[in-house]
Enzyme design. Structure first.
Site, short mmCIF file in Angstrom:
data_model
loop_
_atom_site.label_atom_id
_atom_site.label_comp_id
_atom_site.label_asym_id
_atom_site.label_seq_id
_atom_site.Cartn_x
_atom_site.Cartn_y
_atom_site.Cartn_z
N ASP A 9 3.97 12.36 6.48
CA ASP A 9 3.82 12.38 5.02
C ASP A 9 3.90 13.79 4.43
O ASP A 9 4.10 13.94 3.22
CB ASP A 9 2.49 11.73 4.61
N CYS A 15 7.57 2.00 -0.32
CA CYS A 15 8.72 2.88 -0.22
C CYS A 15 9.72 2.36 0.81
O CYS A 15 9.34 1.82 1.85
CB CYS A 15 8.29 4.30 0.17
N ARG A 34 2.12 6.57 -7.21
CA ARG A 34 1.49 5.76 -6.17
C ARG A 34 0.50 6.59 -5.35
O ARG A 34 -0.41 6.02 -4.74
CB ARG A 34 2.54 5.16 -5.24
N ARG A 81 9.77 -0.98 9.12
CA ARG A 81 8.40 -0.77 9.58
C ARG A 81 7.85 -2.16 9.96
O ARG A 81 7.07 -2.74 9.23
CB ARG A 81 7.56 -0.12 8.48
N LYS A 114 -5.74 8.20 -0.82
CA LYS A 114 -5.09 6.90 -1.01
C LYS A 114 -5.07 6.11 0.30
O LYS A 114 -5.40 4.92 0.35
CB LYS A 114 -3.66 7.08 -1.51
N ASN A 115 -4.66 6.77 1.38
CA ASN A 115 -4.49 6.09 2.66
C ASN A 115 -5.82 5.69 3.30
O ASN A 115 -5.83 4.94 4.28
CB ASN A 115 -3.69 6.95 3.63
#
Length: 418
Positions: free
Chosen positions: A307, A116, A399, A121, A22-23
């Protein structure tokens, strides 16, 4: 509203092929804006965040379609430079479209991104870097309006922190800029390397990715390509943690072994037997895990990934002894601990420190996913617990995990989506 129903107590055993990252997929999808041609992305995970990125691409004039795990994105014409607030709010990574749109169109209007709730951030680093490259930025009515007078120019940028998002945005803005851009204290995550690999396949000139100094020489034009997204190292860490928590055995295929080494070296300290090949990880955990003596500190890559903190914690709550986590990336990354305590875990949180005293067993409970990785941690704990667990708000889990219940059932676990 969908929920996951988990009947715990079964050892996970079997083979599982790891999904695409995903990232990595999200910034690569944004990068297709720079090409002006068709790009084909294989090994692209089917996730709600990926679909949100597709909606943003379609909104600005691209044609984006999916077939299986292949995304076909055509960016010949861009008809819109403003991304609606409702699309920005769907995911945190939406800010990555800022650098890509500036690189393509020289202008972009966005709002602050969603995702999230893991504490502040800020995107100050992103904006400061873009200003150095000649972008005029103003905030108006909750929107960030970015314009350039001409072609963006290269710059020497030193980041105060190796931010992944800021590094990605600078790269995306710089690959078509005029002149050379140097990023000092750049993020070194494997997903940065995958983004640069895609851009090089499109004709970009980038060197140093994977190190703290990245050099980009801008090119006036890029082209389309076909590219395979790297495997998801955090999904890999999750399924390994689930297997370790249930004292099971797994062969994880299509794994990015080198990228997962910071996690594997810590997990091995729990007493699991771990063997690797170039793209396969074998793990066996036949007895109760051992607590980890050294403090587990989350750090930018190549440190222990933030993560993976929650999912490893879920495995360690029933380990023999006491483990200590120190969260150094996000302020609110322990929101999952209340659910684990509800299931019987002994966890004390004080600021960025969490102390986990291993208990003999967990019991199923009704819990609510608080965020993506916290929800995955609850699923891991539920698989190891006695009895039935009901996890609600699984939109967070969706997600980042492609049909998590099917992956768990493939390994012999009892998890159902209702």
């Amino acid at each position: 509203m969908q929920k996951l129903i988990v009947n715990g107590g079964k050892r996970l055993r079997g083979e599982l092929s790891l999904q695409g990252s995903k990232n990595s997929a999200l910034p690569v999808m944004a990068a297709t804006l720079l090409c002006g041609e068709e790009c084909v992305l294989t090994n692209c995970p089917k996730l709600s965040d990926i679909y949100a990125a597709s909606r943003i691409l379609n909104c600005v004039g691209c044609r984006c379609s999916f077939s299986g795990n292949t995304a076909v994105i055509s960016s010949e014409s861009i008809t819109e430079s403003s991304i609606p607030e409702e699309l920005m709010l769907e995911m945190r990574s939406s800010i990555i479209f800022l650098g890509a749109m500036l690189g393509r169109a020289g202008e972009c209007t966005v709002s602050c991104p969603g995702g999230c709730e893991l504490g502040p951030r800020p995107i100050d680093m992103h904006l400061a870097a873009l200003r150095k490259m000649g972008v005029n930025i103003r905030e108006s009515g909750g929107k960030i309006v970015c314009r350039t007078a001409g072609r963006i120019h290269g710059a020497k940028i030193s980041l105060p922190f190796p931010s992944v998002g800021a590094t990605e945005n600078i790269i995306l803005c710089a690959v078509k800029a005029e002149g050379e851009t140097i990023i000092n204290n750049a993020a070194r995550e494997p997903e940065i390397c995958d983004l640069c690999g895609f851009l090089r396949a499109c004709g970009a000139e980038i060197s140093g990715d994977g190190e703290s100094r990245i050099v980009i020489n801008g090119k006036a034009k890029l082209h389309g390509c076909e590219y395979s997204i790297m495997p998801d190292r955090i999904a890999g860490a999750t399924y390994l943690s689930m297997t370790a928590a249930t004292r099971g055995e797994i062969v994880l295929k299509n794994a990015c072994v080198g990228a997962m080494e910071p996690f594997l070296s810590v997990l091995e300290q729990t007493g699991c037997s771990i063997f690797t090949t170039e793209d396969t990880i074998y793990l066996r955990s036949g007895s109760r895990l051992k607590a980890i003596n050294d403090r587990i500190r989350t750090m930018p890559h190549p440190g222990f990934p933030t993560d993976a903190q929650a999912v490893l914690m879920a495995a360690l709550v029933t380990a023999e002894g006491t483990s200590v986590f120190e969260e150094n990336i996000f302020d609110c990354r322990y929101r999952h601990t209340d659910a684990l305590v509800k299931m019987g875990a002994d966890i004390q949180v004080l600021g960025k420190i969490a102390v986990i005293k291993g208990v003999e067993k967990l019991c199923g409970a009704n819990v609510e996913a608080t965020d993506l990785r916290g929800g995955a941690a609850m699923a891991a704990a539920a698989l190891a617990a006695e009895g039935r667990t009901e996890i609600s708000k699984i939109c967070h889990i969706d997600r980042g995990y492609e049909k998590i219940e099917e992956a768990v059932r493939c390994l012999g676990g009892d998890m159902e989506r209702v």
